[in-house]
Design a protein around this motif. Structure first.
Motif, PDB file in Angstrom:
ATOM      1  N   GLU A   1      29.121  -2.738   0.040  1.00  0.00           N
ATOM      2  CA  GLU A   1      29.718  -1.477   0.505  1.00  0.00           C
ATOM      3  C   GLU A   1      29.045  -0.992   1.793  1.00  0.00           C
ATOM      4  O   GLU A   1      29.719  -0.586   2.734  1.00  0.00           O
ATOM      5  CB  GLU A   1      29.525  -0.391  -0.560  1.00  0.00           C
ATOM      6  N   LEU A   2      27.722  -1.023   1.776  1.00  0.00           N
ATOM      7  CA  LEU A   2      26.974  -0.561   2.959  1.00  0.00           C
ATOM      8  C   LEU A   2      27.333  -1.381   4.187  1.00  0.00           C
ATOM      9  O   LEU A   2      27.498  -0.847   5.283  1.00  0.00           O
ATOM     10  CB  LEU A   2      25.463  -0.655   2.713  1.00  0.00           C
ATOM     11  N   THR A   3      27.466  -2.692   3.986  1.00  0.00           N
ATOM     12  CA  THR A   3      27.825  -3.576   5.100  1.00  0.00           C
ATOM     13  C   THR A   3      29.216  -3.215   5.622  1.00  0.00           C
ATOM     14  O   THR A   3      29.438  -3.124   6.830  1.00  0.00           O
ATOM     15  CB  THR A   3      27.789  -5.051   4.647  1.00  0.00           C
ATOM     16  N   ARG A   4      30.158  -2.984   4.704  1.00  0.00           N
ATOM     17  CA  ARG A   4      31.517  -2.629   5.111  1.00  0.00           C
ATOM     18  C   ARG A   4      31.518  -1.291   5.870  1.00  0.00           C
ATOM     19  O   ARG A   4      32.127  -1.172   6.944  1.00  0.00           O
ATOM     20  CB  ARG A   4      32.412  -2.519   3.865  1.00  0.00           C
ATOM     21  N   ILE A   5      30.818  -0.315   5.333  1.00  0.00           N
ATOM     22  CA  ILE A   5      30.772   1.014   5.953  1.00  0.00           C
ATOM     23  C   ILE A   5      30.131   0.931   7.344  1.00  0.00           C
ATOM     24  O   ILE A   5      30.630   1.493   8.312  1.00  0.00           O
ATOM     25  CB  ILE A   5      29.999   1.993   5.042  1.00  0.00           C
TER      26      ILE A   5
ATOM     27  N   GLU B   1      17.771  -8.126  -0.024  1.00  0.00           N
ATOM     28  CA  GLU B   1      18.573  -7.033   0.526  1.00  0.00           C
ATOM     29  C   GLU B   1      18.404  -6.958   2.048  1.00  0.00           C
ATOM     30  O   GLU B   1      19.370  -6.760   2.793  1.00  0.00           O
ATOM     31  CB  GLU B   1      18.135  -5.718  -0.117  1.00  0.00           C
ATOM     32  N   ALA B   2      17.157  -7.132   2.496  1.00  0.00           N
ATOM     33  CA  ALA B   2      16.875  -7.097   3.940  1.00  0.00           C
ATOM     34  C   ALA B   2      17.672  -8.188   4.659  1.00  0.00           C
ATOM     35  O   ALA B   2      18.323  -7.931   5.678  1.00  0.00           O
ATOM     36  CB  ALA B   2      15.378  -7.269   4.185  1.00  0.00           C
ATOM     37  N   VAL B   3      17.647  -9.406   4.106  1.00  0.00           N
ATOM     38  CA  VAL B   3      18.367 -10.523   4.739  1.00  0.00           C
ATOM     39  C   VAL B   3      19.877 -10.298   4.649  1.00  0.00           C
ATOM     40  O   VAL B   3      20.618 -10.640   5.558  1.00  0.00           O
ATOM     41  CB  VAL B   3      17.960 -11.881   4.104  1.00  0.00           C
ATOM     42  N   TYR B   4      20.325  -9.674   3.564  1.00  0.00           N
ATOM     43  CA  TYR B   4      21.765  -9.438   3.394  1.00  0.00           C
ATOM     44  C   TYR B   4      22.282  -8.403   4.409  1.00  0.00           C
ATOM     45  O   TYR B   4      23.364  -8.555   4.970  1.00  0.00           O
ATOM     46  CB  TYR B   4      22.080  -8.962   1.965  1.00  0.00           C
ATOM     47  N   LEU B   5      21.480  -7.347   4.632  1.00  0.00           N
ATOM     48  CA  LEU B   5      21.973  -6.218   5.431  1.00  0.00           C
ATOM     49  C   LEU B   5      21.727  -6.341   6.932  1.00  0.00           C
ATOM     50  O   LEU B   5      22.521  -5.853   7.732  1.00  0.00           O
ATOM     51  CB  LEU B   5      21.292  -4.914   4.966  1.00  0.00           C
TER      52      LEU B   5
ATOM     53  N   PRO C   1      14.869 -12.357  13.231  1.00  0.00           N
ATOM     54  CA  PRO C   1      16.320 -12.241  13.410  1.00  0.00           C
ATOM     55  C   PRO C   1      17.076 -12.917  12.264  1.00  0.00           C
ATOM     56  O   PRO C   1      16.639 -13.964  11.780  1.00  0.00           O
ATOM     57  CB  PRO C   1      16.590 -12.953  14.730  1.00  0.00           C
ATOM     58  N   VAL C   2      18.170 -12.301  11.839  1.00  0.00           N
ATOM     59  CA  VAL C   2      19.014 -12.914  10.801  1.00  0.00           C
ATOM     60  C   VAL C   2      20.346 -13.236  11.459  1.00  0.00           C
ATOM     61  O   VAL C   2      21.225 -12.387  11.570  1.00  0.00           O
ATOM     62  CB  VAL C   2      19.234 -11.960   9.605  1.00  0.00           C
ATOM     63  N   ASP C   3      20.431 -14.477  11.931  1.00  0.00           N
ATOM     64  CA  ASP C   3      21.579 -14.859  12.736  1.00  0.00           C
ATOM     65  C   ASP C   3      22.637 -15.528  11.865  1.00  0.00           C
ATOM     66  O   ASP C   3      22.949 -16.686  12.045  1.00  0.00           O
ATOM     67  CB  ASP C   3      21.091 -15.811  13.840  1.00  0.00           C
ATOM     68  N   LEU C   4      23.167 -14.802  10.896  1.00  0.00           N
ATOM     69  CA  LEU C   4      24.153 -15.369   9.978  1.00  0.00           C
ATOM     70  C   LEU C   4      25.426 -14.540  10.007  1.00  0.00           C
ATOM     71  O   LEU C   4      25.375 -13.313  10.131  1.00  0.00           O
ATOM     72  CB  LEU C   4      23.591 -15.379   8.545  1.00  0.00           C
ATOM     73  N   PRO C   5      26.594 -15.208   9.892  1.00  0.00           N
ATOM     74  CA  PRO C   5      27.854 -14.468   9.920  1.00  0.00           C
ATOM     75  C   PRO C   5      28.014 -13.583   8.678  1.00  0.00           C
ATOM     76  O   PRO C   5      27.394 -13.831   7.651  1.00  0.00           O
ATOM     77  CB  PRO C   5      28.916 -15.572   9.919  1.00  0.00           C
ATOM     78  N   ARG C   6      28.837 -12.540   8.804  1.00  0.00           N
ATOM     79  CA  ARG C   6      29.145 -11.657   7.673  1.00  0.00           C
ATOM     80  C   ARG C   6      30.592 -11.853   7.264  1.00  0.00           C
ATOM     81  O   ARG C   6      31.418 -12.146   8.132  1.00  0.00           O
ATOM     82  CB  ARG C   6      28.902 -10.199   8.057  1.00  0.00           C
TER      83      ARG C   6
END
Ligand code: ATP
Ligand code: MG
Length: 256
Positions: A184-188, A205-209, A228-233
């Protein structure tokens, strides 16, 4: 536009920031002079051992705590205390129990002297965004922990800040709700295009967000680190690259 450097809304510039506390006559150097540029619209996670200064840093950025050295600039202007362009979300949403969900979200808008009709309309918009439109007339006591926290998020968003500051916002939630709320946080964050700065002790959570993870040093005097977390969402927690980053952070903390 003038000759000065222009900033996108939501840029945070940290320069030579330091903060100490005096405990029993002894100086505790919590934040040791560091610089950091947080980009407009970035999602930054802050991690570090307990007592490393995560909450202190967030409170300084919020303007709830003064730094002893250096400065924080928002869009190029030094902050002086709290400001309307920043909103803070704590671990507990701290809702007013006698007000309905809708009236809790509209409360800060009323404080800002928005007329009642506009405040209610905007509050309803943000309740819809967090999936709680049908609970507008409920009282806080009738909500689950995750729902209450979503009300807190709607209330923070309703003032339309450039920067969201979150201190372990999902820390009190069970594992399942936590995962839903991270999505939800990512979408918002994507929809609202805010700069999001999240303190968490949960490395997954850190890597996810986050676009970048800021690691506060364990030893006082150590340097901050940025990963850096260089991953697509949306991010896939089972992606080997995700797992690799999470394991790397675990190792930083000597947990692996
Ligand atoms: N108001 C205060 N007065 C004195 N010392 C303080 C104050 N606030 C924080 N500290 C000290 O500063 C250090 C950092 O505290 P802080 O709350 O920022 O840590 P944290 O990284 O958020 O820890 P946690 O993960 O446990 O929440 C601690 O040693 C704490 O004792
Ligand atoms: Mg803390």
């Amino acid at each position: 536009m003038n000759a000065m450097t222009s900033f996108e809304r939501g840029t945070v510039t940290i320069r030579d920031l330091s903060k100490s506390f005096s405990i029993n006559g002894r100086d505790l150097n919590v934040l040791k002079a560091f610089d950091l540029d947080i980009h407009a619209g970035e999602s930054l996670a802050i991690v570090g051992a307990s007592g490393s200064g995560k909450t202190t840093l967030l409170r300084v950025l919020a303007g709830l705590e003064y730094a002893d050295g250096g400065e924080v600039l928002i869009d190029g202007r030094p902050i002086q205390g709290i400001g309307n362009e920043r909103a803070v979300i704590f671990q507990e949403p701290r809702l007013l129990p006698w007000r309905t969900v809708l009236d809790n979200v509209s409360f800060p808008l009323e404080m800002r002297r928005l007329d009642a009709a506009t405040a209610q309309k905007r509050a309803l918009h943000y309740l819809t965004l967090v999936g709680l439109r049908d609970f507008a007339e409920a009282l806080p006591a009738q909500l689950s922990g995750g729902m209450a926290q979503r009300v807190g998020i709607a209330r923070a968003l309703a003032v339309q800040p450039e920067i969201l500051l979150l201190d372990e916002p999902l820390g009190a939630l069970d594992a399942m709700t936590k995962i839903t709320m991270q999505e939800e946080l990512t979408r918002i964050w994507t929809e609202e295009k805010v700069t999001m700065i999240t303190v968490t002790h949960d490395l997954e959570e850190a890597v996810y967000l986050a676009d970048r993870v800021l690691i506060l040093p364990k030893e006082k005097g150590g340097a901050i680190r940025l990963v850096p977390v260089d991953l697509p969402r949306p991010r896939d927690r089972s992606d080997p690259r995700f797992v690799h980053l999470r394991e790397g952070l675990l190792r930083e903390f000597g947990l692996h």
